[in-house]
Design a protein around this motif. Structure first.
Motif, PDB file in Angstrom:
ATOM      1  N   ARG A 197     -41.484 -15.600  -6.253  1.00  0.00           N
ATOM      2  CA  ARG A 197     -40.878 -16.935  -6.288  1.00  0.00           C
ATOM      3  C   ARG A 197     -39.555 -16.937  -7.037  1.00  0.00           C
ATOM      4  N   GLN A 198     -38.882 -15.779  -7.014  1.00  0.00           N
ATOM      5  CA  GLN A 198     -37.548 -15.657  -7.599  1.00  0.00           C
ATOM      6  C   GLN A 198     -36.537 -15.860  -6.464  1.00  0.00           C
ATOM      7  N   PHE A 199     -36.391 -17.103  -6.049  1.00  0.00           N
ATOM      8  CA  PHE A 199     -35.686 -17.414  -4.811  1.00  0.00           C
ATOM      9  C   PHE A 199     -34.197 -17.073  -4.864  1.00  0.00           C
ATOM     10  N   SER A 200     -33.576 -17.289  -6.008  1.00  0.00           N
ATOM     11  CA  SER A 200     -32.157 -16.969  -6.148  1.00  0.00           C
ATOM     12  C   SER A 200     -31.927 -15.457  -6.018  1.00  0.00           C
ATOM     13  N   LYS A 201     -32.793 -14.684  -6.669  1.00  0.00           N
ATOM     14  CA  LYS A 201     -32.704 -13.219  -6.607  1.00  0.00           C
ATOM     15  C   LYS A 201     -32.962 -12.718  -5.192  1.00  0.00           C
ATOM     16  N   ALA A 202     -33.968 -13.308  -4.534  1.00  0.00           N
ATOM     17  CA  ALA A 202     -34.290 -12.924  -3.157  1.00  0.00           C
ATOM     18  C   ALA A 202     -33.097 -13.193  -2.247  1.00  0.00           C
ATOM     19  N   HIS A 203     -32.468 -14.340  -2.442  1.00  0.00           N
ATOM     20  CA  HIS A 203     -31.295 -14.709  -1.630  1.00  0.00           C
ATOM     21  C   HIS A 203     -30.178 -13.683  -1.793  1.00  0.00           C
ATOM     22  N   LYS A 204     -29.942 -13.251  -3.048  1.00  0.00           N
ATOM     23  CA  LYS A 204     -28.888 -12.260  -3.311  1.00  0.00           C
ATOM     24  C   LYS A 204     -29.178 -10.942  -2.595  1.00  0.00           C
ATOM     25  N   TYR A 205     -30.457 -10.522  -2.612  1.00  0.00           N
ATOM     26  CA  TYR A 205     -30.831  -9.285  -1.917  1.00  0.00           C
ATOM     27  C   TYR A 205     -30.595  -9.394  -0.419  1.00  0.00           C
ATOM     28  N   PHE A 206     -31.011 -10.522   0.161  1.00  0.00           N
ATOM     29  CA  PHE A 206     -30.879 -10.677   1.610  1.00  0.00           C
ATOM     30  C   PHE A 206     -29.413 -10.780   2.020  1.00  0.00           C
ATOM     31  N   VAL A 207     -28.596 -11.430   1.182  1.00  0.00           N
ATOM     32  CA  VAL A 207     -27.161 -11.500   1.455  1.00  0.00           C
ATOM     33  C   VAL A 207     -26.553 -10.106   1.360  1.00  0.00           C
ATOM     34  N   GLN A 208     -26.948  -9.342   0.342  1.00  0.00           N
ATOM     35  CA  GLN A 208     -26.468  -7.968   0.165  1.00  0.00           C
ATOM     36  C   GLN A 208     -26.838  -7.111   1.370  1.00  0.00           C
ATOM     37  N   ASP A 209     -28.046  -7.316   1.885  1.00  0.00           N
ATOM     38  CA  ASP A 209     -28.508  -6.579   3.056  1.00  0.00           C
ATOM     39  C   ASP A 209     -27.638  -6.898   4.266  1.00  0.00           C
TER      40      ASP A 209
END
Length: 218
Positions: A197-209
Motif C-alpha cells: 500500500r505504498q502507492f506513491s512508491k509503486a507509481h514511481k516504479y511503474f513510471v520508471q519501468d
C-alpha cells in the motif's frame, strides 16, 4: 609450379580468413554484451551492441522487451525468424499465431508458455517434458497454485523474477522484494510496493519501468 601456386594461394587466403574469424569473434562478443545489457534493462546500450554485432534478432528482442511489438514483428519478418515472431505474438496475446510459429521450430518451451497463458497448465507440463525448461514449468505450477514446486524450479533456473512472483503470491513481501532487486525487475518492485500500500512508491516504479521502455524510441 603447382606447389608454388598452392603456396601463393594459401599465403593470400590466410590473412583474409584470419580477418574473417576476428570479425566473427567481434560480432559474437558484441552480441553477448547486448544480451547482458538487455537482461539489465539497459535498452539503449543493448541496441548499440546489437547494432555493432549486426544482430537483428537481438534488436527484435529489445523491441519485445520494451513492448514495441509492431517494430519487433517487422524485424522478425525481415529475417524470417519463426521463434521471434512466436514470442512477439505471444506477448500480443495472439496465441494461435504464436503456436503456429513455435510449432514450425518445435520450440516446446514456448509452446508450453502459450498453453500456460491459456491456463492449460497440465497440457503445458506435458509439452515441457520434451524440453526440460524449468522456468516455463515453474510458471505452469504457479498457475496451478503449486507454489512449492514452482519455487524449486525457479531456483534451479536461477530465475529471481520468478522466485519474486512466488513470494509475492505467498504474501512474503520481503523475500519478493529481495528477489526482484536481484533481477533488476522494476515492475516486480512496483507490485511489491503496491501490495504494501505504498502507492506513491509503486507509481514511481511503474513510471520508471515505462521510461526504461520508451527511452529507445528516439
Amino acid at each position: 609450379m603447382k606447389i608454388r601456386r598452392s603456396f601463393l594461394l594459401k599465403a593470400l587466403l590466410l590473412p583474409l580468413l584470419g580477418a574473417a574469424f576476428l570479425l566473427m569473434g567481434f560480432q559474437q562478443g558484441m552480441s553477448a554484451i547486448g544480451h547482458r545489457h538487455l537482461k539489465l534493462r539497459e535498452f539503449n546500450k543493448a541496441i548499440e551492441s546489437f547494432t555493432m554485432a549486426g544482430d537483428k534478432k537481438g534488436l527484435g528482442l529489445v523491441q519485445i522487451k520494451q513492448r514495441f511489438y509492431k517494430q519487433a514483428e517487422k524485424i522478425f519478418k525481415e529475417i524470417g525468424d519463426d521463434d521471434g515472431l512466436g514470442l512477439t505474438y505471444l506477448r500480443m496475446r495472439k496465441y494461435d499465431k504464436a503456436l503456429t510459429h513455435f510449432k514450425k521450430t518445435k520450440n516446446h518451451a514456448e509452446i508450453g508458455m502459450v498453453l500456460c497463458s491459456r491456463h492449460k497448465f497440465k497440457e503445458a507440463l506435458e509439452e515441457l517434458k520434451k524440453d526440460n525448461n524449468f522456468t516455463v514449468a515453474a510458471h505452469a505450477y504457479m498457475g496451478m497454485g503449486q507454489h512449492k514446486k514452482a519455487l524449486k524450479l525457479f531456483e534451479r533456473a536461477n530465475d529471481y523474477s520468478g522466485q519474486g512472483l512466488v513470494y509475492l503470491a505467498k504474501r512474503e513481501l520481503g523475500k519478493a522484494e529481495e528477489n526482484f532487486k536481484k533481477a533488476n525487475d522494476i515492475s516486480g518492485l512496483g507490485l511489491v510496493a503496491l501490495n504494501k500500500r505504498q502507492f506513491s512508491k509503486a507509481h514511481k516504479y511503474f513510471v520508471q519501468d515505462q521510461i526504461g521502455r520508451a527511452s529507445c524510441r528516439e
